[in-house]
Design a protein around this motif. Structure first.
Motif, mmCIF file in Angstrom:
data_model
loop_
_atom_site.group_PDB
_atom_site.id
_atom_site.type_symbol
_atom_site.label_atom_id
_atom_site.label_comp_id
_atom_site.label_asym_id
_atom_site.label_seq_id
_atom_site.Cartn_x
_atom_site.Cartn_y
_atom_site.Cartn_z
ATOM 1 N N THR A 9 0.830 -1.206 0.000
ATOM 2 C CA THR A 9 0.000 0.000 0.000
ATOM 3 C C THR A 9 0.865 1.256 0.000
ATOM 4 O O THR A 9 0.606 2.215 -0.746
ATOM 5 C CB THR A 9 -0.932 0.003 1.217
ATOM 6 O OG1 THR A 9 -1.758 -1.171 1.182
ATOM 7 C CG2 THR A 9 -1.816 1.237 1.229
ATOM 8 N N ARG A 10 1.908 1.273 0.844
ATOM 9 C CA ARG A 10 2.806 2.427 0.910
ATOM 10 C C ARG A 10 3.526 2.649 -0.421
ATOM 11 O O ARG A 10 3.867 3.781 -0.776
ATOM 12 C CB ARG A 10 3.830 2.235 2.027
ATOM 13 C CG ARG A 10 3.272 2.348 3.438
ATOM 14 C CD ARG A 10 4.320 1.944 4.454
ATOM 15 N NE ARG A 10 3.823 1.942 5.814
ATOM 16 C CZ ARG A 10 3.896 2.988 6.654
ATOM 17 N NH1 ARG A 10 4.438 4.126 6.233
ATOM 18 N NH2 ARG A 10 3.436 2.886 7.886
ATOM 19 N N ALA A 11 3.760 1.549 -1.154
ATOM 20 C CA ALA A 11 4.466 1.655 -2.431
ATOM 21 C C ALA A 11 3.549 2.085 -3.569
ATOM 22 O O ALA A 11 4.011 2.282 -4.696
ATOM 23 C CB ALA A 11 5.121 0.320 -2.773
ATOM 24 N N GLY A 12 2.255 2.225 -3.274
ATOM 25 C CA GLY A 12 1.331 2.687 -4.308
ATOM 26 C C GLY A 12 0.123 1.809 -4.506
ATOM 27 O O GLY A 12 -0.808 2.168 -5.230
ATOM 28 N N GLY A 13 0.112 0.617 -3.852
ATOM 29 C CA GLY A 13 -1.045 -0.259 -3.960
ATOM 30 C C GLY A 13 -1.366 -0.624 -5.396
ATOM 31 O O GLY A 13 -0.469 -0.985 -6.170
ATOM 32 N N PRO A 14 -2.624 -0.508 -5.803
ATOM 33 C CA PRO A 14 -3.023 -0.888 -7.170
ATOM 34 C C PRO A 14 -2.327 -0.087 -8.264
ATOM 35 O O PRO A 14 -2.261 -0.531 -9.408
ATOM 36 C CB PRO A 14 -4.538 -0.620 -7.169
ATOM 37 C CG PRO A 14 -4.934 -0.672 -5.737
ATOM 38 C CD PRO A 14 -3.783 -0.118 -4.975
ATOM 39 N N ALA A 15 -1.783 1.085 -7.908
ATOM 40 C CA ALA A 15 -1.079 1.882 -8.909
ATOM 41 C C ALA A 15 0.318 1.338 -9.179
ATOM 42 O O ALA A 15 0.928 1.658 -10.201
ATOM 43 C CB ALA A 15 -0.987 3.338 -8.445
ATOM 44 N N ALA A 16 0.821 0.518 -8.246
ATOM 45 C CA ALA A 16 2.184 0.001 -8.386
ATOM 46 C C ALA A 16 2.225 -1.508 -8.603
ATOM 47 O O ALA A 16 3.185 -2.024 -9.181
ATOM 48 C CB ALA A 16 3.008 0.355 -7.141
#
Length: 395
Positions: free
Chosen positions: A22-29
């Motif tokens: 999640t901290r790394a961007g979640g679904p965007a990452a």
């Protein structure tokens, strides 16, 4: 984007993996393929929605209607049962976190490796019960296993690119668990609540009690032998109450490489998630001046009989690891239920290994998944019998 799956997502390791994703961007990452959990359907559904997973699977088939209801309108597929969890591992993914607790994590992890997936392995029981099988499957399929246990991640990192021929010894550190400073004669009376009061780590119930009994460390010793291929005589265990040094590797020239960090599983989870890169992680940085000192002491055999039992398991190899782990799980079940005492757990495991040592197959040199599952079942039966005898003795 990398396609990832998280098995055991509602447990401690799974939740911390979700935190990092999640901290790394979640679904965007990340493109999340599958998430699996136990009985906490509400949390499983919430995570599946947050990560926009393709499928969510719960272990209990009876809870499938609840999971479907919790996912209604999301477009996320719902499934339940051990077969569905294994099938989820067949879905193409680049990276899979294997954080299911116990022998239940073996089959999905093995299925993932057969597809050449990178397996972040937090399920130590897989290597203990079927290390040769997992490693040979990974080699055949060009898959990679990255250790997530803090100790084995530390060893992996300390080795850097050093050849195993240069390694003289591997030292696993252990906190000693909640009861490490109790008088030995009091241990038999320890309650579940007392065994759960871990001084350093925030972990699940079962692994916390395994820490107090050092069965957790016994599994890790076997896991070290399997994963790194090191001779058992070169694996040591040391009590390190501060839990700052997570493991050490000693080399032939006398050098000793230690991996240090705050007691936070996001160190090793993040390392496996980002490997071969090192990216920022939300973990506390060490202040060495504030630490002031690090202490060590040798474990007492009478306090931690599991460490003696694991040496016999490594001597036998074959299916002995599967028997050891199954008996340990049954013994823990009985301790949690209050039918046997804290020190009875090691007695149940010893009784089980003794009962199986005269039968065929314990030292079988080449094993299959069917062999492992059959031994797991048989050992659970023998362990339940041993626990029953000890329960009667207490009565």
């Amino acid at each position: 984007m990398r396609r990832i799956s998280i098995f055991g997502v509602t447990g401690s390791i799974g939740e911390q993996t979700v935190d990092l994703v999640t901290r790394a961007g979640g679904p965007a990452a990340f493109d999340t393929v599958a998430v699996t959990g136990g009985r906490n359907v509400a949390r499983l559904a919430a995570i599946a929605r947050a990560l926009q997973a393709e499928i969510a699977v719960c272990a209990d088939e009876a809870l499938l209607p609840d999971l479907r209801a919790a996912l209604a309108g999301s477009g996320i597929e719902a499934a339940a049962g051990s077969a569905a969890i294994a099938e989820a591992a067949d879905r193409p993914a680049d990276w899979i976190m294997s954080a299911i607790v116990g022998a239940a994590g073996l089959v999905p992890g093995l299925r993932a490796l057969k597809h050449g997936t990178t397996l972040a392995l937090a399920n130590k029981e897989s290597l203990v019960t079927a290390g040769q099988l997992l490693l040979s499957t990974a080699a055949e399929q060009g898959a990679r296993i990255l250790p997530v246990d803090s100790e084995h991640s530390a060893i992996f990192q300390a080795l850097a690119a050093e050849p195993m021929a240069a390694v003289e010894r591997i030292i696993l550190t252990a906190s000693g668990g909640a009861l490490r400073d109790w008088p030995i004669e009091r241990l038999a009376q320890a309650t579940v609540a007392e065994a759960l009061a871990h001084p350093n780590w925030a972990m699940g119930q079962r692994i916390t009690i395994d820490s107090a009994s050092m069965f957790n460390k016994a599994l890790e010793v076997i896991e070290t032998r399997e994963y790194f291929g090191v001779d058992p005589d070169r694996i040591e265990v040391i009590i390190h109450p501060e839990s700052i040094i997570h493991s050490m590797v000693g080399f032939r020239d006398g050098a000793l490489m230690a991996h240090m960090g705050a007691p936070d599983m996001r160190h090793s989870i993040g390392y496996a998630l980002n490997w071969p890169d090192r990216l920022d992680l939300p973990v506390r940085r060490l202040d060495l001046a504030q630490l002031a000192q690090l202490t060590f002491r040798a474990p007492e055999p009478g306090r931690y009989p599991a460490l003696t039992l694991c040496r016999e398991v490594m001597r036998l190899r074959g299916l002995a690891g599967a028997a050891f782990n199954a008996a340990k799980e049954i013994a823990l079940d009985h301790f949690l239920a209050g039918s046997i005492g804290f020190m009875d757990m090691s007695g149940v495991v010893e009784d089980t290994l003794d009962a199986l040592s005269s039968g065929p197959g314990l030292e079988k040199p080449v094993i299959t998944l069917e062999d492992v599952l059959a031994m797991d079942h048989l050992a659970r039966v023998r362990a339940a019998e041993a626990a029953g005898r000890r329960a009667k003795g207490r009565g």
